[in-house]
Design a protein around this motif. Structure first.
Motif, mmCIF file in Angstrom:
data_model
loop_
_atom_site.group_PDB
_atom_site.id
_atom_site.type_symbol
_atom_site.label_atom_id
_atom_site.label_comp_id
_atom_site.label_asym_id
_atom_site.label_seq_id
_atom_site.Cartn_x
_atom_site.Cartn_y
_atom_site.Cartn_z
ATOM 1 N N ILE A 41 -17.642 3.499 30.318
ATOM 2 C CA ILE A 41 -18.094 4.793 30.710
ATOM 3 C C ILE A 41 -16.993 5.508 31.067
ATOM 4 C CG2 ILE A 41 -19.440 6.550 31.768
ATOM 5 C CD1 ILE A 41 -22.022 4.451 31.603
ATOM 6 N N GLY A 42 -16.241 6.436 30.503
ATOM 7 C CA GLY A 42 -15.035 7.209 31.000
ATOM 8 C C GLY A 42 -15.465 8.624 31.674
ATOM 9 N N GLU A 43 -14.621 9.296 31.851
ATOM 10 C CA GLU A 43 -14.771 10.501 32.476
ATOM 11 C C GLU A 43 -15.210 11.754 31.463
ATOM 12 O OE1 GLU A 43 -11.719 11.012 35.175
ATOM 13 O OE2 GLU A 43 -11.369 13.259 35.021
ATOM 14 N N GLY A 44 -14.385 11.907 30.586
ATOM 15 C CA GLY A 44 -14.488 12.873 29.796
ATOM 16 C C GLY A 44 -13.198 13.072 28.831
ATOM 17 N N PRO A 45 -13.471 13.694 27.664
ATOM 18 C CA PRO A 45 -12.314 13.600 26.643
ATOM 19 C C PRO A 45 -11.114 14.471 27.137
ATOM 20 C CG PRO A 45 -14.372 14.546 25.795
ATOM 21 C CD PRO A 45 -14.507 14.376 27.230
ATOM 22 N N GLY A 46 -9.903 13.850 26.711
ATOM 23 C CA GLY A 46 -8.459 14.593 26.990
ATOM 24 C C GLY A 46 -8.224 15.348 25.491
ATOM 25 N N ALA A 47 -6.847 15.566 25.536
ATOM 26 C CA ALA A 47 -6.443 16.496 24.313
ATOM 27 C C ALA A 47 -6.635 15.747 23.003
ATOM 28 C CB ALA A 47 -5.001 17.088 24.558
ATOM 29 N N ASN A 48 -6.331 14.326 23.062
ATOM 30 C CA ASN A 48 -6.302 13.661 21.765
ATOM 31 C C ASN A 48 -7.670 13.311 21.381
ATOM 32 O OD1 ASN A 48 -3.535 12.730 21.603
ATOM 33 N ND2 ASN A 48 -3.569 12.279 23.635
ATOM 34 N N GLU A 49 -8.398 13.206 22.201
ATOM 35 C CA GLU A 49 -10.044 12.841 22.042
ATOM 36 C C GLU A 49 -10.678 14.091 21.539
ATOM 37 O OE1 GLU A 49 -8.468 12.150 25.012
ATOM 38 O OE2 GLU A 49 -8.226 9.647 24.526
ATOM 39 N N ASP A 50 -10.431 15.194 22.360
ATOM 40 C CA ASP A 50 -10.738 16.395 21.861
ATOM 41 C C ASP A 50 -10.526 16.549 20.148
ATOM 42 O OD1 ASP A 50 -12.086 19.083 22.149
ATOM 43 O OD2 ASP A 50 -10.210 19.831 22.303
ATOM 44 N N GLU A 54 -13.115 11.263 19.094
ATOM 45 C CA GLU A 54 -13.194 10.012 19.641
ATOM 46 C C GLU A 54 -12.671 9.611 21.033
ATOM 47 O OE1 GLU A 54 -12.125 5.500 17.779
ATOM 48 O OE2 GLU A 54 -12.702 7.195 16.263
ATOM 49 N N PRO A 55 -13.680 8.799 21.759
ATOM 50 C CA PRO A 55 -12.918 8.540 22.981
ATOM 51 C C PRO A 55 -12.011 7.612 23.163
ATOM 52 C CG PRO A 55 -15.254 7.459 22.661
ATOM 53 C CD PRO A 55 -14.976 8.450 21.314
ATOM 54 N N PHE A 56 -10.944 7.799 24.120
ATOM 55 C CA PHE A 56 -9.946 6.894 24.459
ATOM 56 C C PHE A 56 -8.995 6.732 23.229
ATOM 57 C CE2 PHE A 56 -12.704 6.380 28.355
ATOM 58 C CZ PHE A 56 -11.787 6.198 29.181
ATOM 59 N N VAL A 57 -8.588 7.507 22.555
ATOM 60 C CA VAL A 57 -7.596 7.393 21.460
ATOM 61 C C VAL A 57 -6.181 7.936 21.835
ATOM 62 C CG1 VAL A 57 -9.147 7.574 19.566
ATOM 63 C CG2 VAL A 57 -8.106 9.787 20.521
ATOM 64 N N ALA A 81 -18.357 5.407 25.842
ATOM 65 C CA ALA A 81 -18.735 6.912 25.999
ATOM 66 C C ALA A 81 -18.189 7.638 27.474
ATOM 67 C CB ALA A 81 -20.350 7.010 25.959
ATOM 68 N N ASN A 82 -18.382 8.819 27.312
ATOM 69 C CA ASN A 82 -17.761 9.456 28.423
ATOM 70 C C ASN A 82 -19.044 9.993 29.491
ATOM 71 O OD1 ASN A 82 -14.943 9.146 28.773
ATOM 72 N ND2 ASN A 82 -15.179 10.464 26.573
ATOM 73 N N ILE A 83 -18.700 10.450 30.629
ATOM 74 C CA ILE A 83 -19.889 11.168 31.548
ATOM 75 C C ILE A 83 -19.836 12.473 30.994
ATOM 76 C CG2 ILE A 83 -20.400 12.417 33.613
ATOM 77 C CD1 ILE A 83 -20.416 9.453 33.964
ATOM 78 N N TYR A 155 -10.102 0.305 37.610
ATOM 79 C CA TYR A 155 -9.142 1.551 37.843
ATOM 80 C C TYR A 155 -9.306 2.497 36.440
ATOM 81 C CZ TYR A 155 -7.045 0.388 42.359
ATOM 82 O OH TYR A 155 -6.871 0.092 43.562
ATOM 83 N N HIS A 156 -9.306 3.850 36.177
ATOM 84 C CA HIS A 156 -9.101 4.196 34.815
ATOM 85 C C HIS A 156 -7.776 4.086 34.259
ATOM 86 C CE1 HIS A 156 -9.040 7.302 32.068
ATOM 87 N NE2 HIS A 156 -10.286 7.712 32.369
ATOM 88 N N PRO A 157 -7.754 3.681 32.987
ATOM 89 C CA PRO A 157 -6.201 3.365 32.466
ATOM 90 C C PRO A 157 -5.431 4.444 32.655
ATOM 91 C CG PRO A 157 -8.040 3.433 30.744
ATOM 92 C CD PRO A 157 -8.932 3.626 32.073
#
Ligand code: URA
Length: 191
Positions: A41-50, A54-57, A81-83, A155-157
């Protein structure tokens, strides 16, 4: 009526429960094996994921893939997945109201998956899933049990990209995860 992945995904993709729906390009529902015994479980999508839905791309995602590879796992073998499922603008932390509006989707994903092990990627996920006052620097790598599920935060990547000096600790945490998977899981193997 019993919940299903299909119903849940459809509902989530159409969600308008918080204002993040105004700025998102894609809802990032989650990926991986719906039979996995391990949930990340991550935090939330960043720009690439948005962009990709897809999460963590992005860069952090590549590092996550590398850490998984070290313990003999591919991302297809776990569920990720993300929060929050929509990107917070400027990559800020998701607000409490956004997390509260979204957490029901993750709870339903967890109920469908019934993982034996949950790994929180970073502080935000750990504070939501393990304990509100979780301290990532002190408590990463420790195992907690909740409702019969073993949980740990690493730790978060993205934090490891910012501060590579933390990588040896993250490596130890992933080795501990590998051991736990091989102790507890029947079909998700890390070898
Ligand atoms: N960081 C996260 O917490 N989640 C993602 O999906 C990507 C980056």
């Amino acid at each position: 009526m019993a919940d299903s992945w299909e119903a849940l995904e459809k509902e989530c993709l159409a969600c308008r429960e918080c204002s993040l729906c105004e700025t998102r390009k894609n809802v990032v529902f989650g990926v991986g094996s719906r039979e996995s015994e391990v949930l990340f479980i991550g935090e939330g999508p960043g720009a690439n994921e948005d962009e990709q839905g897809e999460p963590f791309v992005g860069r952090a995602g590549h590092l996550l893939d590398d850490m998984l590879a070290i313990i003999g796992l591919k991302r297809e073998q776990v569920y990720i997945a993300n929060i929050v499922k929509c990107r917070p603008p400027e990559n800020r932390d998701p607000l409490g109201v956004e997390q509260d509006a979204c957490i029901g989707y993750l709870r339903r994903q967890t109920a469908l998956l019934r993982p034996k092990i949950i790994v929180c990627l970073g502080r935000i996920a750990a504070m939501k899933i393990i304990r509100e006052d979780f301290k990532i620097t002190r408590e990463h790598g420790q195992w907690f049990e909740k409702a019969g599920v073993q949980m740990m935060a690493v730790y978060h990547p993205a934090a490891l990209l910012r501060d590579p000096r933390r990588r040896p600790e993250a490596f130890d945490d992933f080795k501990s995860l590998q051991k736990k998977i091989n102790e507890l899981c029947e079909h998700t193997r890390a070898e």
